[in-house]
Design a protein around this motif. Structure first.
Motif, PDB file in Angstrom:
ATOM      1  N   ALA A   1       0.838  -1.209   0.000  1.00 21.43           N
ATOM      2  CA  ALA A   1       0.000   0.000   0.000  1.00 21.43           C
ATOM      3  C   ALA A   1       0.861   1.242   0.000  1.00 21.43           C
ATOM      4  O   ALA A   1       0.645   2.182   0.763  1.00 21.43           O
ATOM      5  N   GLY A   2       1.892   1.258  -0.862  1.00 25.62           N
ATOM      6  CA  GLY A   2       2.606   2.501  -1.148  1.00 25.62           C
ATOM      7  C   GLY A   2       1.737   3.324  -2.087  1.00 25.62           C
ATOM      8  O   GLY A   2       0.607   2.929  -2.430  1.00 25.62           O
ATOM      9  N   LEU A   3       2.275   4.463  -2.524  1.00 27.59           N
ATOM     10  CA  LEU A   3       1.514   5.329  -3.426  1.00 27.59           C
ATOM     11  C   LEU A   3       1.034   4.543  -4.651  1.00 27.59           C
ATOM     12  O   LEU A   3      -0.148   4.613  -5.028  1.00 27.59           O
ATOM     13  N   GLY A   4       1.944   3.793  -5.277  1.00 29.03           N
ATOM     14  CA  GLY A   4       1.597   3.076  -6.506  1.00 29.03           C
ATOM     15  C   GLY A   4       0.527   2.020  -6.274  1.00 29.03           C
ATOM     16  O   GLY A   4      -0.403   1.865  -7.081  1.00 29.03           O
ATOM     17  N   GLY A   5       0.626   1.281  -5.177  1.00 27.34           N
ATOM     18  CA  GLY A   5      -0.344   0.230  -4.884  1.00 27.34           C
ATOM     19  C   GLY A   5      -1.720   0.823  -4.619  1.00 27.34           C
ATOM     20  O   GLY A   5      -2.738   0.325  -5.126  1.00 27.34           O
ATOM     21  N   LEU A   6      -1.763   1.894  -3.834  1.00 26.56           N
ATOM     22  CA  LEU A   6      -3.063   2.516  -3.522  1.00 26.56           C
ATOM     23  C   LEU A   6      -3.684   3.117  -4.782  1.00 26.56           C
ATOM     24  O   LEU A   6      -4.897   2.994  -5.010  1.00 26.56           O
ATOM     25  N   GLU A   7      -2.854   3.743  -5.603  1.00 28.23           N
ATOM     26  CA  GLU A   7      -3.406   4.343  -6.832  1.00 28.23           C
ATOM     27  C   GLU A   7      -3.948   3.267  -7.770  1.00 28.23           C
ATOM     28  O   GLU A   7      -5.042   3.423  -8.332  1.00 28.23           O
ATOM     29  N   CYS A   8      -3.213   2.176  -7.934  1.00 24.28           N
ATOM     30  CA  CYS A   8      -3.732   1.086  -8.789  1.00 24.28           C
ATOM     31  C   CYS A   8      -5.021   0.540  -8.192  1.00 24.28           C
ATOM     32  O   CYS A   8      -5.971   0.228  -8.914  1.00 24.28           O
ATOM     33  N   GLY A   9      -5.054   0.413  -6.863  1.00 22.45           N
ATOM     34  CA  GLY A   9      -6.256  -0.092  -6.197  1.00 22.45           C
ATOM     35  C   GLY A   9      -7.461   0.781  -6.540  1.00 22.45           C
ATOM     36  O   GLY A   9      -8.531   0.274  -6.890  1.00 22.45           O
ATOM     37  N   ILE A  10      -7.287   2.097  -6.461  1.00 28.60           N
ATOM     38  CA  ILE A  10      -8.406   3.018  -6.744  1.00 28.60           C
ATOM     39  C   ILE A  10      -8.832   2.898  -8.210  1.00 28.60           C
ATOM     40  O   ILE A  10     -10.019   2.752  -8.523  1.00 28.60           O
TER      41      ILE A  10
ATOM     42  N   THR B   1       2.955   5.906 -13.592  1.00 28.10           N
ATOM     43  CA  THR B   1       3.172   4.460 -13.732  1.00 28.10           C
ATOM     44  C   THR B   1       1.924   3.679 -13.341  1.00 28.10           C
ATOM     45  O   THR B   1       1.614   2.647 -13.941  1.00 28.10           O
ATOM     46  N   ALA B   2       1.184   4.170 -12.338  1.00 26.41           N
ATOM     47  CA  ALA B   2      -0.044   3.467 -11.930  1.00 26.41           C
ATOM     48  C   ALA B   2      -1.037   3.443 -13.091  1.00 26.41           C
ATOM     49  O   ALA B   2      -1.674   2.418 -13.369  1.00 26.41           O
ATOM     50  N   LEU B   3      -1.144   4.562 -13.796  1.00 25.99           N
ATOM     51  CA  LEU B   3      -2.039   4.604 -14.972  1.00 25.99           C
ATOM     52  C   LEU B   3      -1.599   3.585 -16.015  1.00 25.99           C
ATOM     53  O   LEU B   3      -2.409   2.891 -16.623  1.00 25.99           O
ATOM     54  N   TYR B   4      -0.305   3.550 -16.195  1.00 24.37           N
ATOM     55  CA  TYR B   4       0.303   2.676 -17.204  1.00 24.37           C
ATOM     56  C   TYR B   4       0.025   1.200 -16.859  1.00 24.37           C
ATOM     57  O   TYR B   4      -0.388   0.404 -17.708  1.00 24.37           O
ATOM     58  N   THR B   5       0.212   0.858 -15.572  1.00 27.29           N
ATOM     59  CA  THR B   5      -0.041  -0.522 -15.140  1.00 27.29           C
ATOM     60  C   THR B   5      -1.515  -0.866 -15.350  1.00 27.29           C
ATOM     61  O   THR B   5      -1.843  -1.936 -15.892  1.00 27.29           O
ATOM     62  N   CYS B   6      -2.392   0.053 -14.944  1.00 27.72           N
ATOM     63  CA  CYS B   6      -3.831  -0.249 -15.023  1.00 27.72           C
ATOM     64  C   CYS B   6      -4.298  -0.341 -16.468  1.00 27.72           C
ATOM     65  O   CYS B   6      -5.182  -1.124 -16.793  1.00 27.72           O
ATOM     66  N   LYS B   7      -3.674   0.446 -17.342  1.00 24.04           N
ATOM     67  CA  LYS B   7      -4.021   0.375 -18.774  1.00 24.04           C
ATOM     68  C   LYS B   7      -3.710  -1.035 -19.303  1.00 24.04           C
ATOM     69  O   LYS B   7      -4.484  -1.622 -20.042  1.00 24.04           O
ATOM     70  N   GLU B   8      -2.578  -1.586 -18.867  1.00 22.00           N
ATOM     71  CA  GLU B   8      -2.204  -2.944 -19.293  1.00 22.00           C
ATOM     72  C   GLU B   8      -3.233  -3.964 -18.833  1.00 22.00           C
ATOM     73  O   GLU B   8      -3.517  -4.937 -19.507  1.00 22.00           O
ATOM     74  N   ILE B   9      -3.778  -3.753 -17.626  1.00 19.78           N
ATOM     75  CA  ILE B   9      -4.705  -4.728 -17.053  1.00 19.78           C
ATOM     76  C   ILE B   9      -6.097  -4.591 -17.687  1.00 19.78           C
ATOM     77  O   ILE B   9      -6.720  -5.570 -18.087  1.00 19.78           O
TER      78      ILE B   9
END
Ligand SMILES: Cc1cc2nc3c(=O)[nH]c(=O)nc-3n(C[C@H](O)[C@H](O)[C@H](O)COP(=O)(O)OP(=O)(O)OC[C@H]3O[C@@H](n4cnc5c(N)ncnc54)[C@H](O)[C@@H]3O)c2cc1C
Length: 432
Positions: A10-19, A423-431
């Protein structure tokens, strides 16, 4: 039934991907090993004072700028940002005040180094172009050109004056000017702070609370003290995460906010080719920092809306509850130097008279502190060091060899609040 997602960390990246994933209709649970979420951006309280740790200010937060746009998408549109005036950089015995905003920055610098006016203009225009078209330069594949250029060679060709180069690289703690640094990292990080920079009232704690509220508002959930100790696989997919207490959770999709080497260590040996593990394990980490967290006697030192850089150190104030006088600030110095508190306090005191006399107490942290608390390899502040000569192996994809396991966080493309959010946007776009 919608697909389920487990986010590890639950760092910044994990929380942002979660949202973002929860908003997209996935059933999301974010798992954090520590008792509190936030990772690097989480601050702490001691004796009634709040201390920031890995988040002092962010760039590109003005209306319509990249972080503002991403934060609005995350439901974080109403954060109490406090714009900064600029930064002071001390090099070769000279003080340079550089106001934020591209025009103001170029004008102030040109007034200090008038014979370089046209070069400063071209420099600022280039940074502005990178910052204003982030998706053009971010990612992999076709977006690699700026990742595969050397920041150092570009700067030497662009700015022949060595003093001016030192000033432009003076914000050394926000981006260490390493020989392998890609031009993209240099331009995006420095450009975004020059565009606009701000501190948050309440510091990292405000951001973490807002992220958790946004996660819960979208239906996602957070579990702390839920460290993942293993990821079990079947048929090339991750099936379940095993937690510290021995329980296991199944999901359709897994997102890891951990350093990729730590993610690999959670997987069974047979799940990854040895060459892949070896390649990730061999990547170099950026330096960690020693931090001297200063607490000031009440009313003893005025609160400035500026950051101060005395390379290789930086001095960052936190927004105090009553704005006239400073309450806490951080001196960051790369490497492990726990016994240098006095040296750096007096070095900054020579530039900001009265600082040393106003300090009531100091809390010291080192890269080991970060390693112990968050598991960051070698306490590295910004994760895997990107290398312009090896962009394909140091700029990582969110995809992994396992079909339903994705990566996010500062180790992939870019560090910092802006880099991790992109990067969170980028990861979520892949998913999605
Ligand atoms: C000293 C310092 C100063 C900084 N200053 C700034 C700044 O002023 N502005 C800025 O923009 N950026 C700054 N940064 C950078 C910024 O803080 C980071 O880039 C960003 O917060 C990293 O976020 P992340 O999500 O990638 O990783 P992390 O914050 O490392 O999050 C990973 C999370 O995973 C958790 N975890 C680890 N292992 C497990 C496990 N097995 N199971 C479950 N959870 C686990 C960790 O506890 C952590 O919460 C600074 C960094 C440092 C170190």
């Amino acid at each position: 039934m919608s697909e389920s997602v487990l986010v590890i960390g639950a760092g910044l990246g994990g929380l942002e991907c979660g949202i973002l994933l929860s908003k997209a209709g996935y059933r999301v649970t974010v798992l954090e090993k520590n008792a509190a979420p936030g990772g690097c951006i989480a601050g702490y309280w001691r004796d009634g004072a709040y201390y920031d740790t890995g988040f002092h200010y962010a760039g590109s937060v003005g209306p319509g700028e990249t972080l503002d746009v991403i934060f609005k998408q995350l439901g974080l549109g109403n954060l109490p940002w406090q714009p900064l005036e600029g930064e002071e950089v001390f090099v070769d015995g000279r003080r340079f005040f550089l106001p934020f905003g591209f025009e103001a920055y170029a004008d102030a610098l040109s007034a200090e180094v008038p014979h370089c006016r046209s070069q400063i203009g071209a420099y600022v225009d280039f940074l502005r172009e990178v910052v204003q078209s982030p998706l053009r330069h971010f990612g992999e594949g076709q977006a690699m050109p700026l990742f595969s250029q050397s920041a150092r060679s570009w700067l030497e060709a662009m700015i022949p004056d060595p003093l001016l180069r030192k000033v432009l690289c003076g914000a050394s703690t926000r981006l260490p000017y390493a020989p392998e640094l890609p031009l993209y990292s240099f331009a995006q990080v420095n450009g975004s702070f020059i565009q606009s920079a701000a501190r948050l009232e309440g510091g990292g704690e405000t951001l973490v609370k807002a992220l958790v509220r946004a996660l819960e508002a979208t239906g996602g959930s957070l579990r702390c003290v839920a460290g993942v100790t293993a990821l079990e696989t079947e048929d090339g997919r991750v099936r379940r995460a095993v937690l510290e207490d021995g329980s296991a959770l199944e999901a359709d999709i897994f997102v890891s906010d951990l350093h990729p080497a730590l993610t690999n260590a959670l997987l069974p040996l047979s799940a990854l080719r040895p060459a892949y593990r070896k390649r990730i394990a061999a990547l170099r980490q950026t330096d960690g920092f020693t931090g001297f967290s200063l607490r000031f006697c009440p009313g003893a030192f005025p609160y400035p809306r500026r950051n101060y850089f005395l390379p290789p150190a930086g001095l960052f104030f936190s927004v105090p509850p009553e704005e006239e006088s400073a309450l806490t600030a951080d001196i960051l110095v790369p490497g492990t130097r726990p016994d240098e508190a006095q040296r750096w306090i007096f070095a900054f005191d020579a530039l900001l008279p009265g600082l040393a006399a106003a300090v009531e107490s100091v809390i010291v942290s080192t890269p080991k502190t970060w390693e112990n608390y968050l598991g960051l390899p070698q306490g590295s502040a910004y994760g895997i060091a990107k290398d312009y000569a090896h962009p394909l192996s140091t700029v990582l994809s969110p995809r992994t060899p396992l079909e339903n396991l994705f990566l996010t966080g500062q180790n992939l493309n870019l560090h910092g609040v802006l880099g991790v959010s992109m990067t969170a946007l980028y990861t979520c776009k892949e998913i999605v």
